[in-house]
Design an enzyme around this catalytic site. Structure first.
Site, PDB file in Angstrom:
ATOM      1  N   GLY A 129      31.100  -6.996  50.801  1.00  0.00           N
ATOM      2  CA  GLY A 129      30.929  -7.067  52.245  1.00  0.00           C
ATOM      3  C   GLY A 129      31.662  -8.208  52.917  1.00  0.00           C
ATOM      4  N   GLU A 180      31.065  -8.024  44.315  1.00  0.00           N
ATOM      5  CA  GLU A 180      31.748  -6.726  44.387  1.00  0.00           C
ATOM      6  C   GLU A 180      32.578  -6.583  45.651  1.00  0.00           C
ATOM      7  OE1 GLU A 180      28.116  -4.207  42.364  1.00  0.00           O
ATOM      8  OE2 GLU A 180      28.133  -4.413  44.538  1.00  0.00           O
ATOM      9  N   GLY A 230      35.397  -5.286  48.090  1.00  0.00           N
ATOM     10  CA  GLY A 230      36.286  -4.122  48.197  1.00  0.00           C
ATOM     11  C   GLY A 230      37.320  -4.376  49.274  1.00  0.00           C
ATOM     12  N   ARG A 231      36.850  -4.307  50.525  1.00  0.00           N
ATOM     13  CA  ARG A 231      37.721  -4.495  51.685  1.00  0.00           C
ATOM     14  C   ARG A 231      38.554  -5.775  51.608  1.00  0.00           C
ATOM     15  NH1 ARG A 231      36.186  -2.296  56.442  1.00  0.00           N
ATOM     16  NH2 ARG A 231      34.042  -2.276  55.673  1.00  0.00           N
ATOM     17  N   ARG A 291      38.898   5.895  60.351  1.00  0.00           N
ATOM     18  CA  ARG A 291      37.949   4.840  60.737  1.00  0.00           C
ATOM     19  C   ARG A 291      37.777   4.684  62.248  1.00  0.00           C
ATOM     20  NH1 ARG A 291      38.501   0.004  59.632  1.00  0.00           N
ATOM     21  NH2 ARG A 291      36.329  -0.475  59.224  1.00  0.00           N
ATOM     22  N   TYR A 315      34.034   5.018  63.206  1.00  0.00           N
ATOM     23  CA  TYR A 315      33.296   3.781  63.510  1.00  0.00           C
ATOM     24  C   TYR A 315      33.842   3.035  64.719  1.00  0.00           C
ATOM     25  CZ  TYR A 315      32.932   4.170  58.323  1.00  0.00           C
ATOM     26  OH  TYR A 315      32.784   4.596  57.038  1.00  0.00           O
ATOM     27  N   CYS A 350      44.232  18.447  65.701  1.00  0.00           N
ATOM     28  CA  CYS A 350      43.632  19.203  66.794  1.00  0.00           C
ATOM     29  C   CYS A 350      42.202  18.751  66.979  1.00  0.00           C
ATOM     30  CB  CYS A 350      43.694  20.687  66.484  1.00  0.00           C
ATOM     31  SG  CYS A 350      45.339  21.302  66.762  1.00  0.00           S
ATOM     32  N   GLU A 351      42.070  17.610  67.635  1.00  0.00           N
ATOM     33  CA  GLU A 351      40.765  16.966  67.777  1.00  0.00           C
ATOM     34  C   GLU A 351      40.965  15.851  68.792  1.00  0.00           C
ATOM     35  OE1 GLU A 351      37.721  17.299  65.830  1.00  0.00           O
ATOM     36  OE2 GLU A 351      37.056  15.781  67.265  1.00  0.00           O
TER      37      GLU A 351
END
Ligand SMILES: *Cc1c(COP(=O)(O)O)cnc(C)c1O
Length: 443
Positions: free
Chosen positions: A248, A290, A292-293, A330, A334, A361-362
């Site tokens: 995190g 741990e 990640g990012r 993302r 978010y 198409c969104e």
């Protein structure tokens, strides 16, 4: 756009990453293209490992592979002395295929299937992070059937939730993950695990959030895990060898994101564990984390080719690129924010404010709102920074768009680590049932 790692503007006025001109990368590999600054990934790994070495603790730094996992990334993690977290059979398979040592693989997740558990036991992975009572019994039963004893940590929900600059102490009973500390379920789980003969209970784990910029949340989690460990030791005569404080750790996506240096997080964690455990005469445990990012996030840049635009006078100008939510979901998921620049005209002054749209198409397929750029032309190369984490990993084939290639750049060299998907990759798993063969077409 903030220039991370080895990124710089070269004499041609182009963005250069890892010593390679971005216009050469797009010419050689096409767009969209994920580019990873390999030196920066390695530097981030080393910042964690070096800080833990300096602390004197035994430790493991497990790269949370869900952020970005391909075989070449496994090799980097291995070479840099990392362990690896996986959360599915697919991630486990990738790691094993890449030759990552099984004993340094930890298996996470709130719904590991019996097949995944069997695969991981057969591979002799280092540790399962057990999430709930159903899993615990299933894992013990499968391990018993295989006459194996498996290492486990129990995931505890410590009632600390941290996001960016805020951390809150909550009851936080309402989480899909882990054994709740506050309502006694964590203690019960430890009691149960200690009695299951095919589980070797190494310790406890917590993961308090993501994109965290402060140390207090980790310190509070360490404090709560230590209290639990002390209680368990005196009441159950079980001593933990391992305390895992999760991931995190935040990164800088945009101005205003202010992560601390990795060494500061690590020092706060090791100090907190030392204080909380030694003040209770508890043998100092190993510390596992741990990230990640913070290993891959700021090392990634996505290069796009600018296509069409639509200027709505007095409202907004949309500029579309040849990717979008398929390679970076993302912003849509978010409201994540990113910085970007024209990689082929990097020294030119900003002249207009545009909104970068994807090609899906969104209507929600937007990458960046209100970005200042030089006057944008069709064919320009747009570089979006900080796309290393949770971009390729979350990419999809929506609209049957082929997933981009991934290259690692370092010291002037660019190496393909994932090929661009082919049309055959798109239709390769499709099956036309016999009864739909072409001759049955109505005319
Ligand atoms: C996602 C996750 C991580 C990594 O989080 P980052 O924010 O990418 O550092 C670590 N541990 C667990 C259990 C996770 O779910």
């Amino acid at each position: 756009m903030y220039l991370h790692g080895t990124s710089k503007i070269n004499d041609h006025g182009h963005l250069e990453i890892g010593g390679v001109d971005s216009t050469k990368l797009t010419a050689d590999f096409g767009t969209p293209l994920y580019v990873f600054d390999e030196a920066l990934v390695r530097q981030r790994c080393r910042e964690y490992v070096d800080a833990f070495r300096a602390s004197g603790f035994k430790f493991q730094v497990a790269y949370a592979s869900k952020a970005f996992l391909v075989k070449a990334m496994c090799r980097i993690a291995l070479e840099e002395g990392m362990s690896l977290d996986v959360v599915s059979d697919g991630e486990l398979f990738t790691a094993l295929e890449a030759g990552f040592p099984a004993e340094r693989i930890h298996f996470h997740g709130n719904n590991k299937t019996p097949q995944e558990i069997e695969m991981a036991i057969d591979a002799k992975i280092g540790c399962f992070v057990v999430d709930n009572f159903v899993e615990m019994q299933m894992l013990n039963a499968i391990a018993a059937h295989k006459q194996q004893k498996v290492n486990v940590l129990l995931r505890v929900t410590p009632g600390v939730e941290a996001h960016t600059h805020e951390f809150i102490s909550t009851g936080q009973t309402d989480s899909k993950f882990g054994f709740d500390l506050g309502n006694g379920s964590a203690f019960k789980a430890i009691q149960e695990a200690a009695q299951l003969s095919n589980l070797e209970l190494l310790g406890i784990h917590s993961h308090i959030g993501s994109q965290i910029f402060e140390v207090e949340g980790f310190q509070m989690a360490a404090d709560r895990l230590a209290s639990l460990a002390v209680k368990v030791r005196s009441e159950l005569q079980v001593t933990f060898k391992v305390i895992n404080l999760g991931g995190g750790f935040g990164i800088r996506y945009v101005a205003g994101n202010t992560p601390l240096p990795i060494a500061v997080y690590v020092k706060a964690i090791t100090d907190a564990v030392r204080e909380n455990f030694s003040s209770n005469d508890y043998p100092l445990p190993e510390i596992w984390v741990e990230p990640g990012r913070s290993i891959v996030g700021d090392a990634g840049t996505t290069l796009y080719t600018v296509g069409t635009s639509k200027d709505i006078p007095g409202v907004r100008k949309y500029v579309a690129v040849d990717g979008g939510m398929t390679d970076n979901p993302r912003p849509a998921l978010y409201d994540s924010v990113y910085e970007a620049m024209l990689a082929n005209r990097a020294t030119e002054e900003s002249q207009e404010v545009v909104t970068i749209a994807g090609k899906c198409c969104e209507s929600g397929d937007m990458l960046i709102w209100d970005l200042s750029l030089p006057k944008v032309n069709n064919g320009d190369i747009l570089a979006v920074s900080c796309t290393g984490a949770y971009n390729y990993a979350m990419a999809s084939n929506y609209n049957r768009i082929r997933r981009p290639a991934v290259v690692f750049v370092k010291d002037g060299q660019a190496d393909l680590v994932v090929k661009r998907e082919s049309f055959n990759d798109i239709v390769g798993n499709d099956v036309i049932p016999e009864r739909m063969k072409l001759t049955s077409t109505r005319v």
